[in-house]
Design an enzyme around this catalytic site. Structure first.
Site, mmCIF file in Angstrom:
data_model
loop_
_atom_site.group_PDB
_atom_site.id
_atom_site.type_symbol
_atom_site.label_atom_id
_atom_site.label_comp_id
_atom_site.label_asym_id
_atom_site.label_seq_id
_atom_site.Cartn_x
_atom_site.Cartn_y
_atom_site.Cartn_z
ATOM 1 N N HIS A 63 -41.760 -113.392 64.816
ATOM 2 C CA HIS A 63 -42.742 -114.323 65.472
ATOM 3 C C HIS A 63 -43.027 -115.165 64.286
ATOM 4 O O HIS A 63 -44.014 -115.942 64.386
ATOM 5 C CB HIS A 63 -43.834 -113.450 65.597
ATOM 6 N N LYS A 105 -34.316 -110.410 72.236
ATOM 7 C CA LYS A 105 -33.414 -110.088 73.242
ATOM 8 C C LYS A 105 -34.033 -109.171 74.206
ATOM 9 O O LYS A 105 -34.969 -108.457 74.016
ATOM 10 C CB LYS A 105 -32.210 -109.320 72.443
#
Ligand code: GLU
Length: 469
Positions: A63, A105
């Site tokens: 992040h 992903k």
């Protein structure tokens, strides 16, 4: 533990090899390495009057920049370890090519070939709904894209589902990339990973001194190439390489491989594959039943463009290629890499070489946020300006400029702009990692250089955010 299970660990091993070349504090390296959020979902879908439990994932590896970004894979080999490793690779990949995203992903554990289109749509929409519920999708949060087993069709279902639930969000279509053009996609996204592989290889092969070290001459022309995987990535890489003078001597698929030392006509083979739903019995090349043996044939460049863990300690020693360009994510294990480097093989790493896909995804995301296609505002202006210049040249020299010459100068349309941005990204990023490798006498591989580049960029972002006082 199988190699598959160790995939995330393999990525960590590569990071550790690079960390020593940076000055980043140990704790920060640990923070960069871990997956920030792992979401596993099991949801029911009605398939042929039965309830089937579907296992799926979305992993947000980092992040440090938002949104996070990365494809969604449909395969019956999907598991948490694989998705974590692929998410981590996305983080490093984005950093290497200066795409301002964290890595993510997703994966659904299904063999898409076993489902009808309608069933796949139901699975995809339900998966999207599960992501929406937990904030694992959104233009500013997490933006999926195609990967192994998915394409425009799935991205279109994802976009539509997200938009239905977020109608007040003007930017909702930027929730996913790799969409069809009519749904906000960008020209050049489908070919982007393959074309990026070409730009990367062409640039790597342009340094005569680097080529000399591995017994090759500079330039892509005449180089023999074997490609493993003839899906979206492998096909486009092979096609653009062929267009630029390389000779594609081998194509390996899961069902077997094709070999022709004089070269395989890529468009012709694609046509055959679409018509026959297989590359078997293609008349213009020799069929090799055990396709992994094709990777061991002599060639200048080998491009694994299918799945991870294809070159392991068991076959690394038999690889004869002088350059391996990683079209797939994680095709070489760390143990295999050590063997290959000792043999003097040049390895151009995944996190750089296949980053064309996410680079053009970034352009698509920008297009969606700006609500205008690239080139729309200035295409005509540029076109008119070129015509005026050509008129002047014609007038002043008295020579009639041919239509062909005139047409070669035109305003930049969306595809021109996308390809230009992609080429520029691949060239500059290669120079960056090549410089890092040259600066460190003890560094052995371009992969380590790419990880150093990524770690430093991510590290700076974290330190500037003040997370680590
Ligand atoms: N799945 C592609 C990759 O592995 C593209 C990801 C994206 O465009 O976000 O890089």
């Amino acid at each position: 533990m199988s190699e598959q299970i160790k995939f995330f660990q393999n990525v960590q091993t590569y990071v550790d090899q690079a960390a020593g070349f940076t000055k980043l504090p140990k704790g920060l390296i640990e923070q960069i390495k871990v997956c920030n959020a792992v979401y596993q979902i099991n949801f029911p879908v009605k398939i042929k009057d039965q309830i089937k439990v579907i296992e799926a994932y979305r992993v947000q590896h980092s992040h440090h920049r938002l949104p996070t970004k990365g494809g969604i894979r449909y395969s019956d080999m999907v598991n948490q370890d694989e998705v974590m490793a692929l998410a981590a690779l996305m983080t490093y990949k984005c950093a290497v090519v200066n795409v301002p995203f964290g890595g993510a992903k997703g994966g659904i554990r299904i063999n898409p070939k076993e489902y009808t289109q309608e069933e796949l749509e139901r699975i995809t929409r339900r998966y999207t709904f599960e992501l929406i519920k937990k904030g694992f999708i959104g233009p500013s949060q997490d933006v999926p894209a195609p990967d192994y087993g998915t394409g425009e069709r799935e991205m279109s279902w994802i976009a539509d589902t997200y938009i239905q639930f977020n109608q007040q969000d003007l930017n909702a279509s930027a929730c996913v990339t790799g969409k069809p053009i009519g749904q906000g996609g960008v020209h050049g996204r489908t070919e982007a990973t393959g074309r990026g592989i070409f730009y990367g290889l062409r640039h790597a092969c342009s340094f005569a001194d680097d080529m000399k070290k591995i017994g090759l001459t500079a330039g892509i022309e005449g180089k023999t190439v074997i490609v493993q995987g003839f899906g979206n990535v492998g096909f486009h890489a092979a096609k653009v390489l062929e267009e630029n003078g390389a000779v594609i001597v081998g194509i390996a698929e899961y069902e077997g491989g094709l070999y022709n030392p004089k070269g395989i006509d890529i468009d012709d083979l694609k046509k055959y594959q679409i018509e026959n739903r297989t590359i078997r019995n293609y008349p213009k090349a020799k069929f090799i039943k055990q396709s992994n043996l094709l990777m061991e044939e002599a060639c200048d460049i080998l491009i694994p463009a299918a799945l991870e863990n294809q070159i392991t300690k068991d076959n690394a020693d038999r690889i004869k290629a002088k350059i391996i360009g990683e079209g797939a994510n994680g095709p070489i294990t760390p143990q295999a890499e050590a063997i290959l480097l000792k043999k003097g093989v040049m390895i151009i790493p995944d996190m750089y070489l296949n980053a064309g896909g996410v680079t053009v995804s970034y352009f698509e995301w920008l297009k969606n946020l700006s609500h205008v296609s690239f080139g729309r505002l200035d295409y005509r202006h540029q076109d008119n300006a070129y015509n005026k210049i050509v008129d002047l040249i014609e007038h002043n020299t008295g020579r009639k400029i041919t239509k062909r010459e005139r047409d070669s100068l035109h305003g930049a349309g969306e595809l021109d702009i996308v390809r230009s941005g992609l080429e520029d990204t691949m060239v500059n990023s290669y120079e960056n990692i090549r410089d890092i490798l040259k600066r460190h006498k003890k560094m052995q591989s371009l992969r380590t250089a790419a990880y150093v580049d990524a770690l430093e960029k991510i590290g700076v972002t974290y330190l500037q955010m003040g997370v680590f006082p």
